[in-house]
Design an enzyme around this catalytic site. Structure first.
Site, PDB file in Angstrom:
ATOM      1  N   SER A 116      16.028  77.447  66.151  1.00  0.00           N
ATOM      2  CA  SER A 116      15.888  76.013  66.423  1.00  0.00           C
ATOM      3  C   SER A 116      15.286  75.383  65.179  1.00  0.00           C
ATOM      4  O   SER A 116      14.422  75.987  64.538  1.00  0.00           O
ATOM      5  CB  SER A 116      14.957  75.844  67.610  1.00  0.00           C
ATOM      6  OG  SER A 116      14.359  74.577  67.570  1.00  0.00           O
ATOM      7  N   SER A 117      15.734  74.172  64.839  1.00  0.00           N
ATOM      8  CA  SER A 117      15.275  73.572  63.568  1.00  0.00           C
ATOM      9  C   SER A 117      13.770  73.299  63.575  1.00  0.00           C
ATOM     10  O   SER A 117      13.174  73.133  62.514  1.00  0.00           O
ATOM     11  CB  SER A 117      16.045  72.288  63.286  1.00  0.00           C
ATOM     12  OG  SER A 117      15.797  71.342  64.300  1.00  0.00           O
ATOM     13  N   CYS A 118      13.136  73.278  64.775  1.00  0.00           N
ATOM     14  CA  CYS A 118      11.694  72.982  64.801  1.00  0.00           C
ATOM     15  C   CYS A 118      10.860  74.181  64.356  1.00  0.00           C
ATOM     16  O   CYS A 118       9.639  74.112  64.364  1.00  0.00           O
ATOM     17  CB  CYS A 118      11.262  72.507  66.175  1.00  0.00           C
ATOM     18  SG  CYS A 118      11.380  73.774  67.434  1.00  0.00           S
ATOM     19  N   TYR A 145       5.950  79.055  69.850  1.00  0.00           N
ATOM     20  CA  TYR A 145       7.409  79.088  70.008  1.00  0.00           C
ATOM     21  C   TYR A 145       8.059  79.421  68.658  1.00  0.00           C
ATOM     22  O   TYR A 145       8.957  80.266  68.574  1.00  0.00           O
ATOM     23  CB  TYR A 145       7.886  77.721  70.509  1.00  0.00           C
ATOM     24  CG  TYR A 145       9.376  77.577  70.613  1.00  0.00           C
ATOM     25  CD1 TYR A 145      10.064  78.041  71.729  1.00  0.00           C
ATOM     26  CD2 TYR A 145      10.119  76.977  69.590  1.00  0.00           C
ATOM     27  CE1 TYR A 145      11.442  77.913  71.836  1.00  0.00           C
ATOM     28  CE2 TYR A 145      11.493  76.841  69.677  1.00  0.00           C
ATOM     29  CZ  TYR A 145      12.148  77.306  70.801  1.00  0.00           C
ATOM     30  OH  TYR A 145      13.520  77.180  70.880  1.00  0.00           O
ATOM     31  N   LYS A 149      10.355  82.667  67.685  1.00  0.00           N
ATOM     32  CA  LYS A 149      11.760  82.474  67.294  1.00  0.00           C
ATOM     33  C   LYS A 149      12.014  83.004  65.879  1.00  0.00           C
ATOM     34  O   LYS A 149      13.069  83.574  65.596  1.00  0.00           O
ATOM     35  CB  LYS A 149      12.112  80.981  67.371  1.00  0.00           C
ATOM     36  CG  LYS A 149      12.406  80.522  68.773  1.00  0.00           C
ATOM     37  CD  LYS A 149      13.767  81.064  69.164  1.00  0.00           C
ATOM     38  CE  LYS A 149      14.209  80.684  70.536  1.00  0.00           C
ATOM     39  NZ  LYS A 149      15.510  81.275  70.871  1.00  0.00           N
ATOM     40  N   HIS A 188      13.983  64.298  75.542  1.00  0.00           N
ATOM     41  CA  HIS A 188      14.078  63.859  74.154  1.00  0.00           C
ATOM     42  C   HIS A 188      14.703  62.469  74.102  1.00  0.00           C
ATOM     43  O   HIS A 188      15.196  61.956  75.102  1.00  0.00           O
ATOM     44  CB  HIS A 188      14.868  64.868  73.328  1.00  0.00           C
ATOM     45  CG  HIS A 188      14.065  66.095  73.036  1.00  0.00           C
ATOM     46  ND1 HIS A 188      13.085  66.124  72.073  1.00  0.00           N
ATOM     47  CD2 HIS A 188      14.064  67.313  73.612  1.00  0.00           C
ATOM     48  CE1 HIS A 188      12.519  67.315  72.057  1.00  0.00           C
ATOM     49  NE2 HIS A 188      13.092  68.061  72.994  1.00  0.00           N
TER      50      HIS A 188
END
Ligand code: GDP
Length: 323
Positions: A116-118, A145, A149, A188
């Protein structure tokens, strides 16, 4: 870099999609069925607890899938992440180690793990390149998280390096589409705005409040188009480095709000509420590698918005969802 050759997934191959009830897993299942892959192995989290190592290994040994898409994860917004870092950390670490090591033991031919880009550094230069991973401090609110990841992503590279397993990883951007969460406060921005504008249209409200200044820039990718890219990666890409996968295009929140209003058919005023946080000013992924290798998104923001609004209306009509 030239376009990569295709090594097709045999249409009869047994494919495990972990997390098929989620937004991304659901889109992967739709894409696989669309291209004629029907031999899918699907287990809900109630049927198979991926944090249970024995159960996961036994499942993989008895089913012996040839391909695996790992789209299962414990996900949540900023509040949930900051309140429950232990849970976000251990559950996502357990899913990654159990699914990846279990796939190795069961001889899975090819596996794709979703990041995930976060999970990129908080202050990564924009647009964010694959090589920016692990080059700076993480966003503290979702550190657990992100660390879990990142471990999953790196495990794929390590299994390739040590055992020659064809395990790859992909990094999606902000996703939207069927299966999204339209909760008014917990969702979101894109689903939140669809809902706000839809309800304002129905009630005849003269204005809709959009949080923040409207200036932050974001990239949005329609989830069925992402699934197309993930199947493309499965058929074309092998390598230690993960791949960013998105549109490579950004819009401001103000532009997004206007597009959502047009899609929904709302003609009232759009008012910004600067007392609400803007969040990070810009978040865009560099997709030049996957572009050079031969994949490009096909469903842009406007078309994706129309499809998503149609899906939202269907859900409302069928009354199946709580929101
Ligand atoms: P982010 O991409 O991690 O910052 O997450 P969000 O999708 O929640 O927010 C993106 C941007 O949209 C932020 O600048 C928000 O302030 C703005 N925004 C405007 N209206 C809304 C809304 O109704 N809900 C949410 N979640 N964000 C909104």
């Amino acid at each position: 870099m030239s376009a990569l050759p295709r090594i097709p997934i045999p249409r009869e191959a047994k494919i495990w999609v972990a997390g098929h009830n989620g937004m991304v897993g659901g889109a992967i299942v739709r894409k696989l069925r669309e291209i004629g892959c029907d031999n899918l192995v699907l287990r809900s989290s109630k049927e198979l607890d991926l944090t249970d190592q024995r159960a996961t290994f036994d499942f993989l040994q008895s089913e012996k899938p040839e391909y695996a898409f790992i789209a299962a994860a414990k996900v949540g917004g900023i509040w949930a992440n900051s309140q429950a870092p232990a849970e976000f950390g251990w559950i996502n670490l357990a899913i990654a180690t159990n699914a990846i090591h279990g796939a190795h033991l069961a001889g899975v031919r090819k596996l794709l793990y979703l990041g995930s880009s976060c999970i990129y550094p908080r202050l990564a230069p924009q647009p964010i390149r694959e090589s920016d991973l692990l080059t700076g401090a993480l966003e503290p609110t979702n550190e657990a998280y992100a660390v879990a990841k990142i471990a999953g992503l790196r495990l794929c590279a390590w299994y390739r390096r040590q055992y020659g397993d064809d395990f790859i990883a992909a990094m999606p951007t902000n996703l939207f589409g069927p299966g999204d969460n339209f909760h008014p406060e917990k969702s979101h921005v894109l689903p939140a705005l669809i809902r706000k504008f839809h309800e304002a249209k129905l009630s005849g409200a003269p204005e809709v409040i959009v949080w923040g200044s409207g200036r932050p820039l974001r990239e949005f990718h329609y989830v069925d188009d992402l699934a197309d890219g993930l199947v493309w990666l499965m058929e074309h890409y092998s390598g230690e480095e993960h791949r960013n996968i998105g549109t490579g295009e950004e819009v401001s929140i103000a532009q997004l709000a206007k597009m959502v209003a047009e899609t929904v058919g709302y003609s009232g005023r759009i008012v910004f509420d600067p007392s609400k946080p803007d969040g990070t000013p810009r978040k865009l992924m560099d997709c030049s590698k996957i572009h050079a290798e031969g994949w490009h998104h096909r469903i842009g923001l406007r078309e994706g918005l129309e499809k998503t609004y149609a899906w939202f209306l269907e859900q409302k009509e069928s009354g199946l969802r709580g929101w």
